[in-house]
Write a protein that holds these residues in place. Structure first.
Motif, mmCIF file in Angstrom:
data_model
loop_
_atom_site.group_PDB
_atom_site.id
_atom_site.type_symbol
_atom_site.label_atom_id
_atom_site.label_comp_id
_atom_site.label_asym_id
_atom_site.label_seq_id
_atom_site.Cartn_x
_atom_site.Cartn_y
_atom_site.Cartn_z
ATOM 1 N N ASN A 131 43.636 43.977 41.215
ATOM 2 C CA ASN A 131 42.832 44.931 40.641
ATOM 3 C C ASN A 131 42.071 44.540 39.331
ATOM 4 O O ASN A 131 42.963 43.826 38.389
ATOM 5 C CB ASN A 131 43.468 46.316 40.263
ATOM 6 C CG ASN A 131 43.989 47.141 41.595
ATOM 7 O OD1 ASN A 131 44.836 47.995 41.633
ATOM 8 N ND2 ASN A 131 43.646 46.880 42.854
ATOM 9 N N VAL A 182 42.451 53.494 49.255
ATOM 10 C CA VAL A 182 42.703 52.144 50.007
ATOM 11 C C VAL A 182 41.885 52.342 51.209
ATOM 12 O O VAL A 182 42.535 53.087 52.083
ATOM 13 C CB VAL A 182 43.911 51.442 50.118
ATOM 14 C CG1 VAL A 182 44.122 50.137 50.652
ATOM 15 C CG2 VAL A 182 44.772 51.581 48.433
ATOM 16 N N GLU A 218 39.848 48.529 47.438
ATOM 17 C CA GLU A 218 40.450 49.828 46.718
ATOM 18 C C GLU A 218 39.668 49.996 45.542
ATOM 19 O O GLU A 218 39.079 49.292 44.983
ATOM 20 C CB GLU A 218 41.907 49.763 46.407
ATOM 21 C CG GLU A 218 42.339 48.155 45.865
ATOM 22 C CD GLU A 218 43.757 48.235 45.820
ATOM 23 O OE1 GLU A 218 44.424 48.595 44.663
ATOM 24 O OE2 GLU A 218 44.292 47.653 46.665
ATOM 25 N N GLY A 259 40.865 44.677 45.649
ATOM 26 C CA GLY A 259 41.256 44.380 47.148
ATOM 27 C C GLY A 259 42.959 43.949 47.480
ATOM 28 O O GLY A 259 43.492 43.969 46.381
ATOM 29 N N ARG A 260 43.129 43.979 48.575
ATOM 30 C CA ARG A 260 44.523 43.723 48.906
ATOM 31 C C ARG A 260 44.492 43.047 50.188
ATOM 32 O O ARG A 260 43.936 43.526 51.090
ATOM 33 C CB ARG A 260 45.425 45.010 48.773
ATOM 34 C CG ARG A 260 45.206 46.197 49.889
ATOM 35 C CD ARG A 260 46.237 46.995 49.547
ATOM 36 N NE ARG A 260 46.366 47.865 48.463
ATOM 37 C CZ ARG A 260 47.356 48.732 47.956
ATOM 38 N NH1 ARG A 260 48.366 48.656 48.534
ATOM 39 N NH2 ARG A 260 47.391 48.949 46.637
ATOM 40 N N ASP A 293 52.457 44.455 50.372
ATOM 41 C CA ASP A 293 50.959 44.442 49.728
ATOM 42 C C ASP A 293 50.796 43.508 48.648
ATOM 43 O O ASP A 293 51.626 43.318 47.805
ATOM 44 C CB ASP A 293 50.461 45.873 49.429
ATOM 45 C CG ASP A 293 50.288 46.906 50.411
ATOM 46 O OD1 ASP A 293 49.913 46.480 51.641
ATOM 47 O OD2 ASP A 293 50.451 48.130 50.348
ATOM 48 N N PRO A 319 47.905 43.629 46.273
ATOM 49 C CA PRO A 319 46.852 43.866 45.494
ATOM 50 C C PRO A 319 46.307 43.480 44.324
ATOM 51 O O PRO A 319 47.091 42.728 43.429
ATOM 52 C CB PRO A 319 46.901 45.423 45.354
ATOM 53 C CG PRO A 319 48.430 45.621 45.767
ATOM 54 C CD PRO A 319 49.252 44.257 45.932
ATOM 55 N N ARG A 359 47.552 42.748 53.596
ATOM 56 C CA ARG A 359 48.600 43.531 53.605
ATOM 57 C C ARG A 359 49.436 42.858 54.976
ATOM 58 O O ARG A 359 48.621 42.491 55.943
ATOM 59 C CB ARG A 359 48.246 45.024 53.980
ATOM 60 C CG ARG A 359 47.246 45.408 53.213
ATOM 61 C CD ARG A 359 47.131 47.097 53.615
ATOM 62 N NE ARG A 359 48.379 47.917 53.121
ATOM 63 C CZ ARG A 359 48.434 49.030 53.163
ATOM 64 N NH1 ARG A 359 47.656 49.592 54.136
ATOM 65 N NH2 ARG A 359 49.365 49.744 52.802
ATOM 66 N N LYS A 382 44.063 56.357 43.738
ATOM 67 C CA LYS A 382 43.552 55.341 44.300
ATOM 68 C C LYS A 382 43.283 55.451 45.696
ATOM 69 O O LYS A 382 44.173 55.974 46.415
ATOM 70 C CB LYS A 382 44.218 54.093 43.934
ATOM 71 C CG LYS A 382 43.671 52.923 44.412
ATOM 72 C CD LYS A 382 43.979 51.690 43.719
ATOM 73 C CE LYS A 382 45.422 51.470 43.727
ATOM 74 N NZ LYS A 382 46.205 50.266 43.105
#
Length: 237
Positions: free
Chosen positions: A131, A203, A182, A150-151, A127, A129, A153, A201
């Motif tokens: 933030n 996601v 997220e 957001g992320r 991942d 991410p 993956r 959190k």
């Protein structure tokens, strides 16, 4: 997923109550003057999927029911934070996430008879991410925050190229790339030698992960989107 949510809320609530206790000396008094901070995270997850069925799902009378069941996993990652000021920062958290998801199918097999299948979607994600963290002022040795981001993956365990031939071994194939948004919140605790964070959190994937195939397990599906609840513990120096 509910268990992790309840545990997370209890931890945050008890931490908040503890932080308002008796007088305590100020720890890490100059910590927030630094522009950059680094650390690592450990976490637990509860993974599930949003299922969108095809519009003619009801007409497929051999399939009686289809639902998903969340599974538990864990996360390991690195924390890199840049602070615009003491209340706003941006974090990059490259993480290795182990997540499993299960789809449960029940098919009609004759009068008073059904056939059940459990299809597991196993995933090992790398991942990436990003933030944005919005934090309150310090309350002696604690501070509360909200976050959003957001992320991207990459699933290193994708089985998209596996051949599906036997019903018991047929896989519901998913793409190896995902995008997710997220949001969540948490509390930072300033300890004697490092800052310890606890955060909860959610996601939510925005991409359809389903790889359509002409199988009895993929045919009823329009799309699959990932959903993961995370409780993480961060350690920053």
């Amino acid at each position: 997923m509910r268990k992790i949510l309840i545990i997370g809320v209890l931890i945050l609530t008890s931490t908040a109550a503890f932080s308002q206790g008796a007088y305590k000396p100020i720890n890490l008094g100059t910590f927030d003057r630094k522009v950059y901070h680094f650390g690592f995270l450990l976490g637990f997850n509860s993974a599930d999927v949003y299922i969108d069925r095809k519009s003619d799902f009801a007409s497929q009378d051999s399939l009686l029911s289809l639902n998903s069941k969340n599974q538990s996993g864990f996360n390991l990652g690195i924390v890199a934070a840049y602070h615009f000021n003491k209340n706003i920062s941006v974090r990059f958290l490259p993480t290795l996430s182990f997540e499993d998801r299960v789809l449960n199918y029940v098919f009609y097999a004759g009068p008073d008879s059904t056939t059940r299948y459990e299809k597991r979607i196993e995933s090992t994600y790398i991942d990436f991410p990003i933030n944005f963290k919005f934090r309150t002022d310090r309350l002696r040795n604690s501070a509360f925050y909200a976050l959003a981001g957001g992320r991207y993956r990459i699933n290193m365990q994708s089985e998209k190229d596996v051949k599906n031939e036997v019903a018991d071994k047929i896989l519901v194939k998913t793409d190896n790339n995902d995008f997710a948004v997220e949001f969540g919140g948490g509390v930072d605790l300033y300890l004697q030698y490092f800052k310890f964070g606890i955060e909860l959190k959610m996601v939510v994937g925005v991409k359809n992960l389903l790889i359509p195939e002409a199988t009895q397990f993929s045919n009823p599906l329009e799309s699959l989107r990932s959903r993961t609840l995370l409780i993480s513990f961060t350690f920053e120096g």
